[in-house]
Design a protein around this motif. Structure first.
Motif, PDB file in Angstrom:
ATOM      1  N   PHE A1113       0.840  -1.207   0.000  1.00  0.00           N
ATOM      2  CA  PHE A1113       0.000   0.000   0.000  1.00  0.00           C
ATOM      3  C   PHE A1113       0.874   1.257   0.000  1.00  0.00           C
ATOM      4  O   PHE A1113       0.620   2.206  -0.735  1.00  0.00           O
ATOM      5  N   TYR A1114       1.920   1.248   0.784  1.00  0.00           N
ATOM      6  CA  TYR A1114       2.810   2.405   0.876  1.00  0.00           C
ATOM      7  C   TYR A1114       3.539   2.654  -0.450  1.00  0.00           C
ATOM      8  O   TYR A1114       3.603   3.775  -0.946  1.00  0.00           O
ATOM      9  N   ARG A1115       4.062   1.601  -1.065  1.00  0.00           N
ATOM     10  CA  ARG A1115       4.837   1.784  -2.291  1.00  0.00           C
ATOM     11  C   ARG A1115       3.959   2.162  -3.471  1.00  0.00           C
ATOM     12  O   ARG A1115       4.425   2.803  -4.422  1.00  0.00           O
ATOM     13  N   LEU A1116       2.695   1.794  -3.428  1.00  0.00           N
ATOM     14  CA  LEU A1116       1.826   2.094  -4.559  1.00  0.00           C
ATOM     15  C   LEU A1116       1.124   3.426  -4.417  1.00  0.00           C
ATOM     16  O   LEU A1116       0.943   4.162  -5.391  1.00  0.00           O
ATOM     17  N   VAL A1117       0.734   3.786  -3.194  1.00  0.00           N
ATOM     18  CA  VAL A1117      -0.041   5.017  -2.981  1.00  0.00           C
ATOM     19  C   VAL A1117       0.886   6.202  -2.755  1.00  0.00           C
ATOM     20  O   VAL A1117       0.712   7.280  -3.337  1.00  0.00           O
ATOM     21  N   PHE A1118       1.894   6.035  -1.908  1.00  0.00           N
ATOM     22  CA  PHE A1118       2.805   7.136  -1.596  1.00  0.00           C
ATOM     23  C   PHE A1118       4.058   7.026  -2.466  1.00  0.00           C
ATOM     24  O   PHE A1118       5.155   6.732  -1.984  1.00  0.00           O
ATOM     25  N   ILE A1119       3.863   7.258  -3.754  1.00  0.00           N
ATOM     26  CA  ILE A1119       4.952   7.047  -4.706  1.00  0.00           C
ATOM     27  C   ILE A1119       6.079   8.039  -4.498  1.00  0.00           C
ATOM     28  O   ILE A1119       7.255   7.711  -4.592  1.00  0.00           O
ATOM     29  N   LEU A1120       5.730   9.262  -4.203  1.00  0.00           N
ATOM     30  CA  LEU A1120       6.742  10.308  -4.102  1.00  0.00           C
ATOM     31  C   LEU A1120       7.415  10.344  -2.733  1.00  0.00           C
ATOM     32  O   LEU A1120       8.338  11.123  -2.517  1.00  0.00           O
ATOM     33  N   HIS A1121       6.914   9.569  -1.786  1.00  0.00           N
ATOM     34  CA  HIS A1121       7.504   9.560  -0.451  1.00  0.00           C
ATOM     35  C   HIS A1121       8.528   8.439  -0.368  1.00  0.00           C
ATOM     36  O   HIS A1121       8.278   7.317  -0.794  1.00  0.00           O
ATOM     37  N   ASP A1122       9.707   8.756   0.197  1.00  0.00           N
ATOM     38  CA  ASP A1122      10.788   7.773   0.232  1.00  0.00           C
ATOM     39  C   ASP A1122      11.254   7.574   1.680  1.00  0.00           C
ATOM     40  O   ASP A1122      11.556   8.534   2.371  1.00  0.00           O
ATOM     41  N   THR A1123      11.284   6.320   2.135  1.00  0.00           N
ATOM     42  CA  THR A1123      11.749   5.960   3.484  1.00  0.00           C
ATOM     43  C   THR A1123      12.905   4.986   3.351  1.00  0.00           C
ATOM     44  O   THR A1123      12.880   4.093   2.498  1.00  0.00           O
ATOM     45  N   SER A1124      13.907   5.137   4.205  1.00  0.00           N
ATOM     46  CA  SER A1124      15.101   4.305   4.103  1.00  0.00           C
ATOM     47  C   SER A1124      14.772   2.854   4.403  1.00  0.00           C
ATOM     48  O   SER A1124      13.791   2.526   5.083  1.00  0.00           O
ATOM     49  N   LYS A1125      15.649   1.992   3.900  1.00  0.00           N
ATOM     50  CA  LYS A1125      15.454   0.566   4.102  1.00  0.00           C
ATOM     51  C   LYS A1125      15.528   0.200   5.589  1.00  0.00           C
ATOM     52  O   LYS A1125      14.773  -0.651   6.067  1.00  0.00           O
ATOM     53  N   SER A1126      16.418   0.833   6.327  1.00  0.00           N
ATOM     54  CA  SER A1126      16.575   0.504   7.754  1.00  0.00           C
ATOM     55  C   SER A1126      15.295   0.783   8.527  1.00  0.00           C
ATOM     56  O   SER A1126      14.867  -0.015   9.370  1.00  0.00           O
ATOM     57  N   ILE A1127      14.664   1.925   8.236  1.00  0.00           N
ATOM     58  CA  ILE A1127      13.415   2.259   8.939  1.00  0.00           C
ATOM     59  C   ILE A1127      12.326   1.268   8.559  1.00  0.00           C
ATOM     60  O   ILE A1127      11.556   0.805   9.417  1.00  0.00           O
ATOM     61  N   GLN A1128      12.241   0.907   7.281  1.00  0.00           N
ATOM     62  CA  GLN A1128      11.227  -0.042   6.863  1.00  0.00           C
ATOM     63  C   GLN A1128      11.434  -1.399   7.538  1.00  0.00           C
ATOM     64  O   GLN A1128      10.470  -2.035   7.993  1.00  0.00           O
ATOM     65  N   LYS A1129      12.683  -1.845   7.627  1.00  0.00           N
ATOM     66  CA  LYS A1129      12.946  -3.121   8.288  1.00  0.00           C
ATOM     67  C   LYS A1129      12.617  -3.062   9.779  1.00  0.00           C
ATOM     68  O   LYS A1129      12.053  -4.014  10.334  1.00  0.00           O
ATOM     69  N   ALA A1130      12.951  -1.975  10.437  1.00  0.00           N
ATOM     70  CA  ALA A1130      12.656  -1.855  11.867  1.00  0.00           C
ATOM     71  C   ALA A1130      11.158  -1.911  12.112  1.00  0.00           C
ATOM     72  O   ALA A1130      10.684  -2.586  13.038  1.00  0.00           O
ATOM     73  N   ILE A1131      10.399  -1.204  11.273  1.00  0.00           N
ATOM     74  CA  ILE A1131       8.936  -1.231  11.418  1.00  0.00           C
ATOM     75  C   ILE A1131       8.407  -2.636  11.155  1.00  0.00           C
ATOM     76  O   ILE A1131       7.537  -3.143  11.885  1.00  0.00           O
ATOM     77  N   ALA A1132       8.922  -3.288  10.113  1.00  0.00           N
ATOM     78  CA  ALA A1132       8.428  -4.617   9.760  1.00  0.00           C
ATOM     79  C   ALA A1132       8.701  -5.629  10.865  1.00  0.00           C
ATOM     80  O   ALA A1132       7.823  -6.414  11.237  1.00  0.00           O
TER      81      ALA A1132
END
Length: 1347
Positions: A1113-1132
């Motif tokens: 949902f994040y990658r498809l809807v918030f196309i222009l918003h970019d979050t680092s891989k480390s933050i995404q992994k921590a959240i996951a």
């Protein structure tokens, strides 16, 4: 003997002599004495050949040569010793046909002038032989004993040799050394070529180095360990000196290839058989001073002590003292002294003496035990001048230094001690008379203490409480006791002695009064017992004795009680209970009793009093008064009338009220001379004996009948009349529970009840009142006995057999419409009688009746047998079994009785579970134990299943506290163990009345559907585990190829964690199945653990699904918003594992303390008791809803056309992407669990069960197919990976990498793959695709998002 002015130095050296194999040397011991000047002119003496060893040459022999050098000046000795110590070995010698190598030189003996004598002493590592110590004067005092050691010094050199010799026997030195090279993994494998190469090279170098050691025999490499490479090896030799060991280590270093990079400073040696360890004393008690002595012939003052269990080094402190010293330059002694030893000091101690690189270690385990003394228990002593002996004995017979007796108390009564120290026992004899313990001090407790003292400071004592009792003086209430029936009275009995064994009351006829009637209390100055009667009857008329008994001595006081006749209010029968009287009419009022005594009786209405006329009719006496309505000042009016009885003691009692309604009379339609008059709809009650029902005046019927005025006639609305014989028994039962001799009267009464009930069975069939009266009688009587014998129980069950007969079942239904708890009351009465049943002198025989059966057993001392009882009721076509394991019976007290009573018809009487529409359809079996049970008590039962087509049987017990204490079925602590055809097995963890309930809605455990679902589940589980493992392997293989952008990386990371969580959950499912045997948990702790981990990992699957959905949902809807891989992994990871962990821990913490975390018949979350299953269902359903919403949003985005695309091409692409999205996302985002929701509800269609089981069992296969193999990038990566040309190039590349790059290096491909797989990152020399792919990610198509 050498001249006193000279100093001699003796040393030996080892030579290897090589020649041709045929060379024969014959070396005989020769002595050539030479005197050397300060220029060091030497004399050699070749003494003996020591041994021959194999070397690399054709033949080699090793010789030990001993040399003696004498000095004119002793100052020349030290330079010579220093010179010898600095030599490098071996020293090679050359000759034309032979070669000799000098391996070592060691100084053994030094002789110095002392006065006019020469004292010869041995150097470190050497001692004089034992025979020289015996036959030569030593440097110590003459007569010294050398029983434990060789001597170290002699006065003069023995004339006929030999010199000092090597000290001690062979020892094994456990040594280690470090090689400063990287640790190869092959060194862990003892069969690898590298391991063998290392071992050969090192052992060769060790042999060359350590052969210079005196007594050297063998060296062996035992292994390698990391850090860098630590070589462990063992050297068998005699204990060498540190200097010689250093020389040997240097030789090892010179002999070893420099590529091994051996660290000279890392040599370490440990030996454990050179130290003597002793403990004083051998038997250690708490409080002893313990001395641990560590003694060795190695001279070192560097000693340390270590306690293994407490894991710390021991230093000097308030309780621990360490002393280390060198005695006579011969022995090193270290002492650890422990003051006031405690049990915490028990354990293994290590003594370690350090000398240079050597560690001499010895271990000893000590056990500190408390002093255990057995003594008399509390002793009671009567002050009658008789002797009493107190005994103390220690459990361990040691040499006690002293046994002493002490006493402490308010009075001083000394005794005579007799002690036998050899046996460890002591006896203290005391004799007390009345002068020593007067009545004021009776009951005084004196503590006698025997104290045992050991020779090492430990003290242990045991106390014996002695209670001294004076001869008691018993007094009783002085006032005369004169009361009337129904009144209360009490008698107080006082003793000036507080110590006694028993206090009881009895009648002048010797009949004991039941304990419920009196209480006993102690106080410092004595004791008192109070007999209290709340409702007196004529049976209490008589003389009563209060008895204080101490041992065989009894003190007694008596009291006379006079009880005057007076009817109890409940025994006064009035007519009418309620009546309507016309204002101008009259009514005959009467009060009747069953005795003719001299009472003054009046009728009272308010303050008015009216005389009564006495009418005697047989045993019944009635007092009557004709009430005239116009005697009341106004009408209509409601008035109450009472009868007032006064006896000769001027005590009075008032009858129940008679309610009179004065009415005008215009609306009266019903008139009857017996019942009275009434208006339409009027309801009145009358005692049955005053109604139209015929009865005998001498034997009146009981109960109440209710009439209702309908039209012009009185109609019976409800008949609760009790037959005359049952009514008489009911009155007797009420009197019996107030009688002082109820225990003696009860057996006869139960026999009469059984006979009377049998005679009036036909009346009970038509009289709910009589049935209720019998139940009330049994309930009253069950509170009386403390013990019931077999004959009494037979009468009880005979009565119950009649009232539970099938002809009376319809009467039960009528009774239950009026009083709902009668059946529960009956069951409670049976349980009370069963608990009071005692075997007496013989065994308890079974009791077999048509409608009730009883079987029982008595627990005997020793090993009880399993309790198994069977019940068969052929008339009702019912049977049942009860079993209790013998291990459960071992917790019961000896002579306890277990009683089981079975009822075939009670199932139709006890209340049904109306809410769940459940009904009892089996025997009702009640099992009781005569003693209280404090531990959980498992009982197994088998019931005949009369309804095999019924579904959902439940094992239940009758809970008397439910439904406002009217009782109801409860399944707590019970579960179905097995359903097999015509029988159902149950297990419960408590005792009471049990049965089974059948539910029409629950699935049948033995149905074909359940068997089919089980087969699907287990087959699918096998496929699922294999598929999940394969998925992880595929992801590991293609990881580098499919995670080149951030989106793909996060997607595959979620897939891997979903797969891993589901795999672990399936494995725990297998564990849960393994610890169950037919739904019975074999291990409760393992079941709780399995439930916790299944809950946690299934929740993890859901939350990782949620993480995957949110990422899409994040990658498809918030196309222009970019979050680092480390933050995404921590959240996951926080979402995927953190949330499930919190939920799982809270669930188990809230429910497990009450033991309601798991189900009774499965290792899964409880539902019946705590609804713990909601902790899984609610999060799962919420995630399903969220993911379904995300799926809709993703599909909508895919369907949205992009600018510039052609419609036909876009339509074709969109349809393809929609098909793939549904195929991939649906299994992952909870479609499986959507079908599972339907199975939660009762009565759900079998189709939902089958679909859910199929999808759930094969979910691992779905993840493999749709999550891994259907991914185009995964397919391409696998094709590239395993194509023939790719395989060839990849193989050569891997080979080159393997030879140049360590396997665990950060730059290794395998390391990077594993690090990426588990979310780790490293430093690389080339830029990663992620650094250049951000722009591509932001504009990537739906295809890239899904892959």
């Amino acid at each position: 003997m050498k001249s006193p002015g000279r100093t001699s130095l003796c040393f030996m050296f080892i030579v290897i002599y090589s020649s041709q194999p045929t060379l024969n040397l014959n070396l005989e011991p020769i002595v050539h004495p030479l005197v050397l000047s300060e220029q060091a002119i030497a004399e050699e003496e070749l003494l003996r050949q020591k041994r021959a060893v194999a070397t690399n040459g054709p033949a080699a022999e090793e010789y030990t040569v001993e040399i003696e050098i004498s000095f004119e000046n002793s100052s020349s000795m030290e330079p010579i010793k220093a010179y010898l110590n600095n030599l490098s070995f071996p020293i090679q010698g050359n000759s034309t046909d032979l070669a000799a190598s000098l391996l070592s030189i060691a100084v053994t003996t030094v002789c110095r002038p002392v006065g006019n004598e020469i004292w010869c002493s041995c150097e470190t590592g050497y001692r004089w032989p034992w025979e020289k110590c015996l036959h030569n004067l030593t440097c110590q005092e003459h007569g010294s004993s050398f029983s434990r050691h060789h001597c170290g010094c002699l006065k003069g050199l023995p004339p006929n040799g030999p010199f000092c010799q090597l000290q001690g026997a062979d020892v094994i030195l456990r040594m280690s050394v470090r090689l400063n090279v990287a640790f190869p993994e092959d060194l862990k494998n003892s069969s690898s070529a590298l391991f063998r190469s290392y071992k050969t090279d090192l052992e060769t170098a060790f042999w060359k180095g350590y052969r210079i050691l005196p007594g050297f025999k063998l060296v062996t490499v035992t292994g390698f360990r990391p850090g860098s490479v630590v070589v462990t090896y063992e050297v068998k030799t005699t204990t060498p000196s540190p200097e010689l060991m250093h020389k040997a280590n240097e030789q090892v270093l010179q002999s070893l290839n420099q590529t091994y990079k051996m660290d000279y400073n890392s040599f370490q040696a440990v030996t454990s058989n050179e130290t003597k360890f002793s403990v004083i004393p051998e038997t250690i008690f708490e409080g002893d001073t313990v001395t641990l002595v560590c003694e060795t012939e190695v001279l070192s003052s560097n000693a340390s002590w270590y306690h293994v269990e407490r894991r710390h080094d021991i230093q000097n402190s308030s309780r621990f003292s360490v002393y280390t010293a060198i005695l006579n330059n011969m022995t090193s002694v270290s002492r650890l002294i422990i003051d006031n030893a405690t049990q915490r000091d028990s354990g293994e101690y290590i003594c370690k003496l350090t000398l240079d690189i050597f560690e001499f270690e010895s271990r000893k385990k000590i056990d500190v035990t408390p002093i255990k003394i057995s003594a008399n228990e509390e002793t009671k002593v009567m002050c009658d001048n008789n002797s009493v002996s107190l005994n103390c004995c220690s459990e361990k017979n040691v040499n006690w230094s002293n046994i002493e007796w002490k006493q402490e108390g308010k009075i001083n009564i000394p005794g005579i001690p007799e002690t036998d120290l050899d046996s460890g026992c002591s006896t203290y004899t005391i004799r007390a008379d009345g002068a020593q313990c007067p009545s004021g001090s009776s009951g005084t407790r004196v503590v006698y203490t025997c104290e045992f003292s050991s020779a090492h400071g430990a003290r242990g004592s045991e106390s014996i409480d002695v209670i001294f009792t004076s001869v008691a003086n018993v007094t009783i209430t002085p006032d005369p006791i004169s009361v009337s029936e129904g009144q209360n009275f009490s008698i107080k009995c006082i003793s000036d002695v507080s110590n006694f064994d028993e206090v009881y009351w009895n009648t002048s006829a010797g009949i004991k009064i039941h304990q419920r009637f009196y209480t006993t209390r102690r106080h410092p100055d004595g004791a008192e017992s109070v007999l209290t009667v709340r409702t007196s009857s004529r049976e209490w008329n008589g003389t009563y004795n209060c008895i204080f008994r101490y041992k065989n001595s009894c003190r007694m006081a008596t009291k006379d009680v006079i009880v005057h006749p007076l009817p109890l209010q409940s025994n006064i029968m009035v007519d009418p209970l309620e009546a309507a009287i016309p204002c101008k009419g009259s009514y005959s009022l009467q009060c009747c009793i069953e005795e003719d005594e001299d009472y003054k009786v009046t009728f009272q209405m308010g303050s008015l009093s009216f005389p009564a006329a006495k009418d005697v009719n047989g045993k019944q006496v009635c007092y009557k008064y004709n009430f005239i309505a116009n005697s009341v000042s106004w009408c209509p009016k409601n008035v109450e009338m009472f009868c007032h009885f006064t006896n000769v003691a001027n005590n009075s009692v008032q009858s129940p009220s008679m309610k009179l309604n004065l009415v005008p009379g215009e609306n009266i339609t019903c008139q009857d001379s017996t019942i009275g008059v009434g208006e339409p709809g009027k309801v009145i009650q009358k005692l049955c004996q005053f109604s139209n029902i015929p009865s005998s005046p001498g034997n009146p019927i009981g109960g109440v009948i209710t009439y209702k005025c309908e039209g012009s006639q009185w109609k019976v609305k409800r008949n609760d009349c009790i037959s005359a014989s049952i009514n008489s028994l009911l009155h007797l039962a009420k009197a019996l529970i107030k009688s002082p001799s109820q225990d003696e009267t009860l057996p006869t009464y139960l026999q009469n009840l059984s006979l009377s009930t049998s005679k009036v069975e036909h009346e009970i069939i038509s009289s709910p009142g009589s049935l209720g009266a019998v139940i009330d009688i049994l309930d009253l009587l069950s509170t009386v006995p403390t013990q019931v014998n077999f004959k009494m129980m037979t009468h009880v069950l005979s009565t119950i057999n009649i009232i539970l007969g099938k002809p009376i079942l319809r009467t039960w239904k009528v009774l239950q419409q009026q009083q709902t708890n009668e059946s529960s009351q009956l069951l409670d009465s049976v349980e009370r009688f069963s608990r009071a049943l005692q075997a007496g002198d013989g065994a308890i025989l079974p009791i077999i009746k048509t409608n009730v059966q009883m079987r029982s057993t008595v627990i005997k001392t020793g090993h009880p047998q399993n309790y198994k009882q069977s019940f068969v009721f052929s008339d009702s076509d019912l049977w049942g079994n009860v079993a209790i394991d013998k291990f459960q019976l071992e917790s019961l007290q000896p002579e306890a009785s277990i009683v089981t009573v079975a009822f075939p018809t009670l199932k139709a009487i006890l209340a049904q579970d109306v809410q769940a529409m459940n009904f009892a359809d089996s025997l009702v079996m009640t099992t009781t134990v005569s003693h209280n049970i404090t531990k959980p008590f498992k009982i197994s039962m088998t019931f005949k299943n009369n309804n095999p087509a019924g579904r959902g049987p439940r094992c239940v017990f009758w809970n008397f506290s439910l439904a406002n204490r009217t009782g109801g079925w409860d399944s707590s602590g019970c579960y179905v163990k097995e359903v097999d055809g015509d029988h159902i097995s149950c297990i419960c963890d408590h005792l009471t009345s049990f049965s089974i309930l059948m539910s029409p809605h629950s699935p049948d455990p033995g149905s074909l559907l359940k068997i089919l679902l089980d087969i699907i589940s287990y087959i699918g589980l096998g496929f699922s585990i294999l598929s999940l493992a394969a998925c992880l392997v595929v992801e590991a293989v293609v990881w580098k190829s499919v995670t080149k952008n951030r989106t793909s990386y996060m997607r595959h990371m979620c897939i891997v964690n979903i797969t891993a969580s589901l795999l672990v959950a399936d494995i725990w499912f297998i564990v849960a199945a393994a610890i169950h045997d037919h739904h019975y948990p074999l291990n409760e702790t393992a079941c709780v653990a399995a439930t916790f981990f299944i809950h946690f990992f299934y929740l993890s699957v859901f939350f990782w699904m949620l993480a995957l959905g949110l990422m899409l949902f994040y990658r498809l809807v918030f196309i222009l918003h970019d979050t680092s891989k480390s933050i995404q992994k921590a959240i996951a990871f926080s979402l995927g594992y953190g949330c499930p962990l919190v939920i799982s821990v809270i669930t188990v913490g809230a429910t497990q303390p009450q033991e309601v975390y798991t189900r009774k018949n499965a290792c899964w979350l409880n539902w019946e008791d705590t609804k713990a299953l909601l902790a899984f269902v609610i999060p799962a359903l919420i995630i399903v809803v969220i993911n379904v919403t995300i799926t809709i949003v993703v599909i909508t985005k895919i369907l949205r056309p992009s600018i510039g695309d052609k419609p036909s091409r876009q339509e074709k692409s969109s349809l393809f992407q929609i098909s793939k999205s549904i195929g991939v996302l649906t299994p992952l985002l909870g479609l499986t669990w959507g079908f599972g929701l339907a199975t939660v509800f009762q009565g759900s269609n079998a189709v939902f069960h089958i679909i859910f089981t199929l999808l759930n069992a094969f979910q691992g296969l779905f993840i493999l197919l749709f999550g891994c193999l259907w991914d185009q990038k995964v397919q391409e990566a696998l094709l590239n990976k395993f194509s023939l040309s790719r395989w060839s190039s990849q193989h050569s590349k891997s080979t080159s990498l393997g030879s140049s790059t360590p396997v665990f290096s950060m730059s290794s491909p395998i390391s990077r793959r594993l690090n990426n797989l588990f979310g780790k990152t490293g430093t690389y020399n080339v830029s990663t695709p992620e650094a250049t792919s951000s722009s591509l990610e932001n504009s990537s198509s739906a295809y890239s998002l899904l892959n």
